[in-house]
Design an enzyme around this catalytic site. Sequence first.
Site, short mmCIF file in Angstrom:
data_model
loop_
_atom_site.label_atom_id
_atom_site.label_comp_id
_atom_site.label_asym_id
_atom_site.label_seq_id
_atom_site.Cartn_x
_atom_site.Cartn_y
_atom_site.Cartn_z
N ALA A 67 37.68 20.52 39.23
CA ALA A 67 36.51 20.02 39.96
C ALA A 67 37.00 19.31 41.21
O ALA A 67 38.13 18.81 41.24
CB ALA A 67 35.74 19.04 39.08
N GLY A 111 38.36 22.08 35.67
CA GLY A 111 37.23 23.01 35.81
C GLY A 111 37.69 24.43 36.12
O GLY A 111 36.97 25.39 35.83
N GLU A 114 38.43 25.78 32.80
CA GLU A 114 37.13 25.98 32.13
C GLU A 114 36.42 27.22 32.67
O GLU A 114 35.77 27.95 31.93
CB GLU A 114 36.26 24.74 32.30
N GLU A 134 41.96 16.32 32.86
CA GLU A 134 40.89 15.32 33.04
C GLU A 134 41.26 13.96 32.45
O GLU A 134 40.91 12.92 32.99
CB GLU A 134 39.58 15.80 32.41
N1 COA Z 1 39.89 18.02 43.92
C1 COA Z 1 39.92 17.75 45.23
N2 COA Z 1 41.00 18.00 45.99
C2 COA Z 1 42.08 18.54 45.41
C3 COA Z 1 42.11 18.85 44.04
C4 COA Z 1 40.95 18.57 43.27
N3 COA Z 1 40.87 18.85 41.98
N4 COA Z 1 43.32 19.37 43.74
C5 COA Z 1 44.02 19.40 44.88
N5 COA Z 1 43.28 18.90 45.89
C6 COA Z 1 43.65 18.75 47.29
C7 COA Z 1 44.61 17.59 47.50
O1 COA Z 1 43.91 16.37 47.58
C8 COA Z 1 45.25 18.00 48.78
O2 COA Z 1 44.35 17.73 49.86
P1 COA Z 1 44.89 17.01 51.22
O3 COA Z 1 45.91 17.97 51.76
O4 COA Z 1 43.67 16.91 52.06
O5 COA Z 1 45.49 15.71 50.79
C9 COA Z 1 45.36 19.51 48.68
O6 COA Z 1 44.40 19.87 47.72
C10 COA Z 1 46.72 19.98 48.21
O7 COA Z 1 47.01 19.35 46.99
P2 COA Z 1 48.37 18.53 46.72
O8 COA Z 1 48.09 17.55 45.63
O9 COA Z 1 48.94 18.02 47.97
O10 COA Z 1 49.30 19.72 46.16
P3 COA Z 1 50.56 19.57 45.20
O11 COA Z 1 51.23 20.90 45.20
O12 COA Z 1 51.37 18.38 45.56
O13 COA Z 1 49.95 19.30 43.76
C11 COA Z 1 48.41 19.68 41.93
C12 COA Z 1 49.17 20.30 43.12
C13 COA Z 1 47.51 20.78 41.37
C14 COA Z 1 49.43 19.26 40.84
C15 COA Z 1 47.60 18.46 42.39
O14 COA Z 1 46.85 18.82 43.54
C16 COA Z 1 46.62 17.93 41.36
O15 COA Z 1 47.04 17.28 40.41
N6 COA Z 1 45.32 18.21 41.55
C17 COA Z 1 44.28 17.70 40.69
C18 COA Z 1 44.22 18.46 39.39
C19 COA Z 1 43.19 17.87 38.47
O16 COA Z 1 43.30 16.76 38.00
N7 COA Z 1 42.15 18.66 38.19
C20 COA Z 1 41.08 18.27 37.27
C21 COA Z 1 39.99 17.58 37.98
S1 COA Z 1 38.76 16.99 36.87
#
Ligand code: COA
Length: 260
Positions: A67, A111, A114, A134
């Site tokens: 999400a 999500g 999911e 989450e």
């Molecule tokens: N929602 C909103 N933005 C997200 C996102 C999410 N779920 N996942 C990644 N992004 C955004 C980051 O904020 C970043 O944006 P920015 O460049 O404007 O700062 C961009 O996507 C790239 O992500 P980044 O975190 O820099 O990449 P990474 O390779 O270092 O890490 C992940 C990748 C997937 C490990 C990390 O992005 C992450 O943990 N994301 C969230 C996953 C999550 O918790 N999902 C469940 C949500 S309920």
Amino acid sequence: MPEYETILIEKRGSVAVITINRPDKLNALSSKVHLEGVAALDELKKDDSVRVLVITGAGEKSFIAGADISEFEGKTPFTQRSGFYERTLFNSIDSFPKPVIAMINGFCLGGGCELALACDIRIASETARLGQPEINLGIIPGGGGTQRLTRLVGEGKSMEIILSGDMIDAREAYNLGLVNHVYAAEELESKTFALANKIAEKSPIALQMAKEAIKLASRSNLDEGLRREVDLFAICFSTEDKKEGVAAFLEKRKPVFKGK
Ligand code: COA
């Protein structure tokens, strides 16, 4: 098809592809993605030229990273609850009458996982990482994760994935039965389309009946499921496709199913 901002729609023969197109945000599911995705599914449902749907994420890094966390701020329990009770992308995929394949090309989290779980078949690249993180945000899955993941991999593994919030790699997901196949990244598309095209040649009515029957296995008791299966099986005997399938077998030729 109308123009969308957050998704791309493409038709390759009788296979349609929805690509979540926010690669700079790792294709996170914003409310706009949900709205546009639901609208696109409504269109594709009505389009008889579409027999199978593939869902994937733009870019090489991510399928869907969950999400859109930036939208969580300011949300009340009531807006979140009513939003998820309305038509989400998850339940629109779940009730989509044609086969849906998730082509998992990278991060498949929260999500995103999911959404993949709401699809009928999941095919992953070796580079994919899957999980329900989450819990790390102090919340739990709300798009079906606790229910669909548990039905697919069992309670123990589902507990571990959801309670730890850890990601697993594509091989482990395969070993758990969470994904159907794992392929090298460069093969993911061709292998996914080979399966999609094979399914697209079957009778669309039989596919719909089969999907409905299979879904009953985890949503009804055995007696009810077996009874409904017989009804759905019997309905197939009213179709031209059944006549064509049987005739083609007897005439030793390939059937041409018209969805009638
Ligand atoms: N929602 C909103 N933005 C997200 C996102 C999410 N779920 N996942 C990644 N992004 C955004 C980051 O904020 C970043 O944006 P920015 O460049 O404007 O700062 C961009 O996507 C790239 O992500 P980044 O975190 O820099 O990449 P990474 O390779 O270092 O890490 C992940 C990748 C997937 C490990 C990390 O992005 C992450 O943990 N994301 C969230 C996953 C999550 O918790 N999902 C469940 C949500 S309920």
